[in-house]
Write a protein that holds these residues in place. Structure first.
Motif, PDB file in Angstrom:
ATOM      1  N   SER B  50       0.831  -1.205   0.000  1.00 22.66           N
ATOM      2  CA  SER B  50       0.000   0.000   0.000  1.00 22.66           C
ATOM      3  C   SER B  50       0.866   1.255   0.000  1.00 22.66           C
ATOM      4  O   SER B  50       0.555   2.235  -0.682  1.00 22.66           O
ATOM      5  N   HIS B  51       1.981   1.229   0.735  1.00 22.32           N
ATOM      6  CA  HIS B  51       2.845   2.411   0.799  1.00 22.32           C
ATOM      7  C   HIS B  51       3.582   2.638  -0.520  1.00 22.32           C
ATOM      8  O   HIS B  51       3.622   3.750  -1.030  1.00 22.32           O
ATOM      9  N   TYR B  53       3.010   1.448  -3.597  1.00 20.25           N
ATOM     10  CA  TYR B  53       2.200   1.697  -4.792  1.00 20.25           C
ATOM     11  C   TYR B  53       1.244   2.861  -4.580  1.00 20.25           C
ATOM     12  O   TYR B  53       0.402   3.115  -5.428  1.00 20.25           O
ATOM     13  N   ASN B  54       1.350   3.537  -3.445  1.00 18.21           N
ATOM     14  CA  ASN B  54       0.548   4.730  -3.168  1.00 18.21           C
ATOM     15  C   ASN B  54      -0.951   4.445  -3.280  1.00 18.21           C
ATOM     16  O   ASN B  54      -1.711   5.225  -3.842  1.00 18.21           O
ATOM     17  N   ASP B  55      -1.357   3.301  -2.732  1.00 22.50           N
ATOM     18  CA  ASP B  55      -2.735   2.840  -2.905  1.00 22.50           C
ATOM     19  C   ASP B  55      -3.285   2.443  -1.533  1.00 22.50           C
ATOM     20  O   ASP B  55      -2.584   1.819  -0.748  1.00 22.50           O
ATOM     21  N   LEU B  56      -4.519   2.807  -1.258  1.00 19.55           N
ATOM     22  CA  LEU B  56      -5.076   2.539   0.070  1.00 19.55           C
ATOM     23  C   LEU B  56      -5.679   1.142   0.202  1.00 19.55           C
ATOM     24  O   LEU B  56      -6.021   0.731   1.306  1.00 19.55           O
ATOM     25  N   THR B  57      -5.818   0.416  -0.907  1.00 18.84           N
ATOM     26  CA  THR B  57      -6.496  -0.878  -0.859  1.00 18.84           C
ATOM     27  C   THR B  57      -5.806  -1.848   0.095  1.00 18.84           C
ATOM     28  O   THR B  57      -6.470  -2.594   0.816  1.00 18.84           O
TER      29      THR B  57
END
Lengths: 199, 100
Positions: B50-51, B53-57
């Motif tokens: 998540s960190h 790939y800058n993604d909250l999923t």
């Protein structure tokens, strides 16, 4: 090696290596110890250090939830449950061959990692719900959780309710009798049975 | 610099420790501890991906993993207490009542 030393002297690198070293040692104790108390204490401290990983990674809310739910609730539940079992006694286990277990565990973990890492390795991944600059992690998480993941969130709440009721009903049966008294009763019944058999 | 692969390697190491525990343990309570180790290892991997790939999923899935772990512990410990009342031990070899 130079790379390793250079990263060791940054804040993030030092924290990462310290946390990973300590968690691996603590979880190793959890898995290998014969004493329930040692295993539980090392598991709790390992979980505290894992929340440290989350704080380094910028997932502040996840780190706080890890501290509250795992270290606060789950470990407290374990320690309450341990009052039912004889916790000070050393656990005697008939362990299977160590080498076989190590090879099987390592190989299957490696296979799982490869299976899950293969799609990640591709560069075609793009962020589904990207993080926003200048917005706190808690706000970001809240917006996504209550818009895109609302149904799973409610289902998780229902699941927790069901689990709570199940836990109360399962553990609450015959709660008014003490375990040792029940064992004495069992022993008494066995004696009666053996006497009947003799007759 | 610490990259994604560093975190994934640590996560894989912790996961294999948990897996070794699951294969090795005969006591049910200790088996539960080993599964907690595995769940935590997976959570690290989720947060790291998540960190990077800058993604909250990833963080969302980590939340649901934590919720599932909490309910698993609640139900599992209830079952363990019932088993202990019935058999007087938590050893898997003692609980094998079906002799095959």
């Amino acid at each position: 090696m130079e790379n390793f030393l250079a990263s060791l002297f940054t804040f993030q690198g030092f924290a990462f290596y310290l946390f990973s070293f300590l968690t691996i040692i603590l979880f190793w104790i959890t898995v290998m110890s014969n004493n329930v108390l040692y295993a539980m204490t090392s598991l709790a401290s390992g979980m505290v250090l894992i929340s440290g990983f989350f704080f380094i990674l910028g997932a502040d809310f996840l780190g706080v939830v890890q501290l509250i739910v795992y270290v606060g609730a789950v470990m407290a539940l374990y320690s309450f449950a341990m009052m039912f079992f004889d916790a000070t006694r050393e656990i005697k286990e008939k362990n299977t061959n160590g080498a076989v277990v190590f090879v099987l565990g390592g190989l299957s973990a490696l296979m799982l990692v490869l299976m899950f890492a293969a799609p990640i390795h591709s560069e075609s991944i793009q962020a589904l719900y990207p993080m926003h600059e200048g917005v706190g992690n808690a706000q970001d998480v809240g917006i996504v959780l209550f818009t895109k993941y609302l149904v799973p969130f409610e289902v998780a709440a229902l699941m927790l309710l069901v689990a709570m009721i199940a836990g109360i009903i399962l553990a609450g049966k015959k709660m008014d009798k003490s375990l040792t008294e029940m064992m004495d009763e069992d022993a008494g019944e066995d004696e009666i049975l053996t006497q009947k058999d003799e007759k | 610099m610490i990259g994604l692969s560093h975190y994934l390697i640590v996560s894989a190491l912790l996961f294999s420790i948990g897996l070794i525990g699951v294969l090795r343990r005969r006591n049910l309570l200790m088996l539960f501890f080993a599964t907690e180790v595995m769940l935590n290892a997976v959570n690290i991997a989720f947060a790291a991906i998540s960190h990077f790939y800058n993604d909250l999923t990833g963080q969302m899935f980590a939340f649901f993993v934590i919720a599932i772990a909490a309910s698993e512990v609640a139900v599992g410990l209830g079952i363990l207490i019932v088993l202990y009342k019935k058999h007087g031990s938590l050893d898997l070899d003692d609980l094998a009542t079906m002799k095959g």
